[in-house]
Enzyme design. Sequence first.
Site, PDB file in Angstrom:
ATOM      1  N   LYS A   1       0.767  -1.198  -0.249  1.00  0.00           N
ATOM      2  CA  LYS A   1       0.144  -0.034  -0.226  1.00  0.00           C
ATOM      3  C   LYS A   1       0.921   1.232  -0.028  1.00  0.00           C
ATOM      4  CE  LYS A   1      -4.024  -2.069  -0.298  1.00  0.00           C
ATOM      5  NZ  LYS A   1      -5.218  -1.385  -0.125  1.00  0.00           N
TER       6      LYS A   1
ATOM      7  N   SER B   1      -2.332 -12.532   5.052  1.00  0.00           N
ATOM      8  CA  SER B   1      -2.955 -12.374   3.689  1.00  0.00           C
ATOM      9  C   SER B   1      -2.071 -12.882   2.589  1.00  0.00           C
ATOM     10  CB  SER B   1      -3.155 -10.892   3.185  1.00  0.00           C
ATOM     11  OG  SER B   1      -2.021 -10.054   2.793  1.00  0.00           O
TER      12      SER B   1
END
Lengths: 315, 91
Positions: free
Chosen positions: A44, A261
């Site tokens: 991100k 994840s």
Amino acid sequence: MAYHRSVLDLIGNTPLVEVSELSPNPEARILLKLEGQNPGGSVKDRVALAMVEEAEKEGRLEKGATLIEPSSGNTGIGLAMVARVKGYKLNVVLPASVSPERRQALEVWGASIIESPGPEGSNGAVRLAERLHAENPEWVFLYQYANRANPRAHYEGTGPEIWRDCPEVTHFVAGLGTSGTLVGAGRFLKERNPKIQVWAVEPPAGENVDGLRSLDDGYIPPIFTELGGPEILDRKTIANPRDSIVWTRKLADVGIFAGISTGAAMAGAIRCAESVPSGVIVAISADGGWKYLSTGAWTDEIDVVVERAKRIIYF
Amino acid sequence: MTVEVRLPTVLRPHAGGATTVSAEGTTIGEVIESLVGRYPGMSGQVLTPEGSLHRFVNVYVNDDDVRYLDQLDTKVADGDTVSILPAVAGG
């Protein structure tokens, strides 16, 4: 020149590492792109920098401006780093159900945390951020779910890096959150080689998001619909918490300390490897394991960890 | 074919609070038809008036989203698990 002028120059150009020893199919290679190597610790950082630079270019960000953003953690952390370097203030709307390290990381760079109800998951964080922005119109809402700079960061960064480092790629696997990675990098790779298959992996989050009153409270990121997400994806699968933890642990066997994840993405890559005669599968490891140590993911009894993982947001 | 259908929280009240129910059919369309036949309260939630999947509903056969298989024509086999989940955000 052997040094960088700013930590922000370190964003991107992450390494690809082969983990084919974990592949169930000797003809299917698996490579992981380690986004945890970014300075803020996740994929991100790319999105955070791209959205802020775009807003600066558009003149939306005045000196000392305040940003507001809903995030389950990593976008907030990336934005906190970028905002601190560039002198902006940041309010992050964070679901209460994230791992404590995500909260701590936000505090490192001085972001203010506004908590949204845990049972409403990220959908609840989006709704609260929209409301707060309406009440405080002077705040700048970059809104990662609808901001085209998000997929563009992957169209111009992640995708070309994969193509440069591994033009043999046949399958691209990534987690589905805002859809920015899949839509951006997926589109770039398909433009280079239309035969590349794009697989999305998602956590079964909807199962535990009890705060939805009806299915009309569901949420599809605008960038996914507007930028042709349904056409870019070839397959979408769920990785349950147990598989995600199991594969997070197996990655440690080959030395890779990644977030939960990544275990989910790896579970998707394994399913992909099982379903093809041969191929080169590139999967995204969104972040490192540091922010998940408190979940006991590597060390506690697996059943206990799986139960715990059902209650935290790890995408 | 009999399959197990896992229901999201928001649909459980229509099935007396059950988290999983069984349903019959050879395709996902038939399974959903059998489901809403038994629990009529679900019909407006899962399907649109035109009979397609509601946009905020994801349906999976053994963890694979049917939108990327054959949609409502996706085949199911005896013992498959069908999951219905609301679309949620991440990030």
